[in-house]
Design a protein around this motif. Sequence first.
Motif, PDB file in Angstrom:
ATOM      1  N   THR A 326       0.809  -1.210  -0.066  1.00  8.43           N
ATOM      2  CA  THR A 326      -0.151  -0.034  -0.037  1.00  8.43           C
ATOM      3  C   THR A 326       0.883   1.288   0.097  1.00  8.43           C
ATOM      4  N   LEU A 327       2.031   1.310   0.817  1.00  2.38           N
ATOM      5  CA  LEU A 327       2.483   2.354   0.774  1.00  2.38           C
ATOM      6  C   LEU A 327       3.468   2.467  -0.519  1.00  2.38           C
ATOM      7  N   LEU A 328       3.967   1.435  -0.968  1.00  2.00           N
ATOM      8  CA  LEU A 328       4.726   1.583  -2.433  1.00  2.00           C
ATOM      9  C   LEU A 328       3.908   2.042  -3.491  1.00  2.00           C
ATOM     10  N   LEU A 329       2.541   1.702  -3.406  1.00  2.00           N
ATOM     11  CA  LEU A 329       1.521   2.227  -4.442  1.00  2.00           C
ATOM     12  C   LEU A 329       1.175   3.801  -4.170  1.00  2.00           C
ATOM     13  N   ALA A 330       1.244   4.264  -2.966  1.00  2.00           N
ATOM     14  CA  ALA A 330       1.117   5.578  -2.598  1.00  2.00           C
ATOM     15  C   ALA A 330       2.431   6.216  -3.329  1.00  2.00           C
ATOM     16  N   SER A 331       3.445   5.797  -3.031  1.00  2.00           N
ATOM     17  CA  SER A 331       4.698   6.275  -3.787  1.00  2.00           C
ATOM     18  C   SER A 331       4.722   6.444  -5.187  1.00  2.00           C
ATOM     19  N   MET A 332       4.104   5.360  -5.724  1.00  2.00           N
ATOM     20  CA  MET A 332       3.961   5.675  -7.138  1.00  2.00           C
ATOM     21  C   MET A 332       3.113   6.544  -7.793  1.00  2.00           C
ATOM     22  N   VAL A 460       4.512  -9.627  -1.875  1.00  2.00           N
ATOM     23  CA  VAL A 460       5.242  -8.601  -2.425  1.00  2.00           C
ATOM     24  C   VAL A 460       5.595  -8.902  -3.988  1.00  2.00           C
ATOM     25  N   VAL A 461       4.779  -8.437  -4.829  1.00  2.00           N
ATOM     26  CA  VAL A 461       4.841  -8.385  -6.394  1.00  2.00           C
ATOM     27  C   VAL A 461       4.816  -6.891  -6.941  1.00  2.00           C
ATOM     28  N   PRO A 462       5.493  -6.529  -8.176  1.00  2.00           N
ATOM     29  CA  PRO A 462       5.340  -5.328  -8.612  1.00  2.00           C
ATOM     30  C   PRO A 462       3.974  -4.873  -9.197  1.00  2.00           C
ATOM     31  N   SER A 463       3.045  -5.781  -9.467  1.00  2.00           N
ATOM     32  CA  SER A 463       2.067  -5.316 -10.187  1.00  2.00           C
ATOM     33  C   SER A 463       0.998  -4.650  -8.883  1.00  2.00           C
ATOM     34  N   LEU A 464       1.257  -5.029  -7.555  1.00  2.00           N
ATOM     35  CA  LEU A 464       0.406  -4.523  -6.494  1.00  2.00           C
ATOM     36  C   LEU A 464       1.037  -3.169  -6.106  1.00  2.00           C
ATOM     37  N   ALA A 523     -12.419  -0.359  -6.282  1.00  2.00           N
ATOM     38  CA  ALA A 523     -12.178  -1.675  -5.394  1.00  2.00           C
ATOM     39  C   ALA A 523     -11.069  -1.979  -4.592  1.00  2.00           C
ATOM     40  N   ARG A 524      -9.962  -1.337  -4.894  1.00  2.00           N
ATOM     41  CA  ARG A 524      -8.772  -1.808  -4.149  1.00  2.00           C
ATOM     42  C   ARG A 524      -8.906  -0.835  -2.879  1.00  2.00           C
ATOM     43  N   LEU A 525      -9.254   0.433  -2.951  1.00  2.00           N
ATOM     44  CA  LEU A 525      -9.365   1.456  -1.905  1.00  2.00           C
ATOM     45  C   LEU A 525     -10.405   0.839  -1.047  1.00  2.00           C
ATOM     46  N   ALA A 526     -11.587   0.380  -1.389  1.00  2.00           N
ATOM     47  CA  ALA A 526     -12.351  -0.179  -0.344  1.00  2.00           C
ATOM     48  C   ALA A 526     -12.001  -1.428   0.242  1.00  2.00           C
ATOM     49  N   GLU A 527     -11.183  -2.402  -0.658  1.00  2.00           N
ATOM     50  CA  GLU A 527     -10.618  -3.417   0.167  1.00  2.00           C
ATOM     51  C   GLU A 527      -9.581  -2.985   1.416  1.00  2.00           C
TER      52      GLU A 527
END
Length: 535
Positions: A326-332, A460-464, A523-527
């Motif tokens: 989640t933190l890496l997604l926010a950084s992206m 931990v996979v890049p797509s996430l 959907a991901r935000l809700a999850e």
Amino acid sequence: MPEGEQESPRLLSASLSSASYLVLLQLFSRICTFILNQILVRLASPQTFGTASIQFELLLSTILFLSREGVRNAVLRSAPGKASQGQLVTNISLLPVVFGIPASCIFSIIYITTSPAATRSQPYFVPSVATYAVAAAIELASEPLYIRAQNDFRFDVRVRAEGIAVFTKSTVTFLVLALGRPEWALLAFAAGQAGYGLATLGIFLIAYGVREHYNFQKVIITNKENKQTTTFDPELLRLARAMTVQSFVKHFLTEGDKFLVSWLSPLEDQGGYAIASNYGSLVARIVFQPIEETSRVFFSKAFALAKDGGEDAHNALQTAGSLLMTLLLASMHLFLLLATFAPPYLPLAMSIFLPQRYLATSAPKILGAYIYYIPIMAFNGILEAFFASACTPADLRKQSTMMAAATAGFVATSVMFSRGLDMGDVGLIWANICNLGARALYAWTFARGYFTKSGFPRAVVPSLAMPPAHVLSVFAVAASVTRWSAHRNADAPLSIMAQKAHLSTGVVCVFACIAACFIFQRARLAEMTRALRSR
């Protein structure tokens, strides 16, 4: 639910609460710093500002980082809720005081004797350096209480201490600079830093007091039928020693650009570099520095909890993997926002916030490079926080080898970019981008291996960490539109009124990108929201 199974959710809840505290602290701190910088760049010359913000701050960070960083990271690994660890943690938390205060004297003497003549010739240079050394010693004296608050999840105490300290530093620096004689300029910055240290120590003492926090005490540990008397937890002490040794290399890599700027660049260019660095890292310090710190606390406590095994360990690892991605997604998303909107609007922002004399320094080019440097700092900070929380001494030794190679690479790329490609000071930023990118990749590889060995190969996979294609497409369109708008308004004066059409275009595109993030990732935000609430 059994007590043990509730521990991981409690850690997450406490970490999320601490993150909000620290974001508010950084917001207040950065607003004060931003306002102070706006005043100081108009009162102080680039030479004075460069000496204080590059060289003096580098001296201060060297003393503090090398004295306390290893101990701070090590004591976070102490198991939560074990009373027997309390005095052992207190004992080890005194080491930064014992070793740091002499270090402040030694580093200050080295700095004074090795400084160029142009730097030493400034009025009150030596008294200012001495004041910074005293300020560092005062701040280190609060370290045992800081560690106690950190381990107790008393982030409100830290927020109160650092908030008051930042306000004190800003006020004292401004008053001495504005009301004092011009030759007191360096003393103004030194007095402000001394005020910061005194305020920090004072608030922590009010919260915890002196008793039982500044004495080494023997502890009797009962292990089955054996009793052992000790002063330090052997495992934490070994880890603290290993992390402190590694911090020498890590500090040079983190602050390497400032080391090279202070040695190679004229004082006026150091002032331009300092103001660009302060403004350029504003977003990262407000949002991602608190997240990095609190994630380090959570990961450390969660992995200490996971050593006990069972269902509780499974929950802790699962939560840690989810939080990391989640933190890496926010950084992206931060990277996408900066890369899309910063280049077409940076000239207008610089014309508003930078005085004319700083526009002639390296500041504008450095700010342009910071667009890409900030997201790399965020990625690396989060991943290295994970590494520091999960690594063993053997992992640290492997990372030290990588750090040594990164140091050589940083020096080589710095010389190549700055001198070979004639990029000047901005070349140091690009060398740092390469350096942090390599370190982040190493920590990412470690994280993937850690979760694979723990039985979570898909955690931990890049797509996430990547937004969906629809979101990337909206950002790409926004980037094209804003650059077309910048080209269309290139001949207009750099003022808000003259550039209002260009600004309006940017506002519309920002809202379109934010809307796309919510629509295509709902959907991901809700999850994620459900996961956090359930914990």
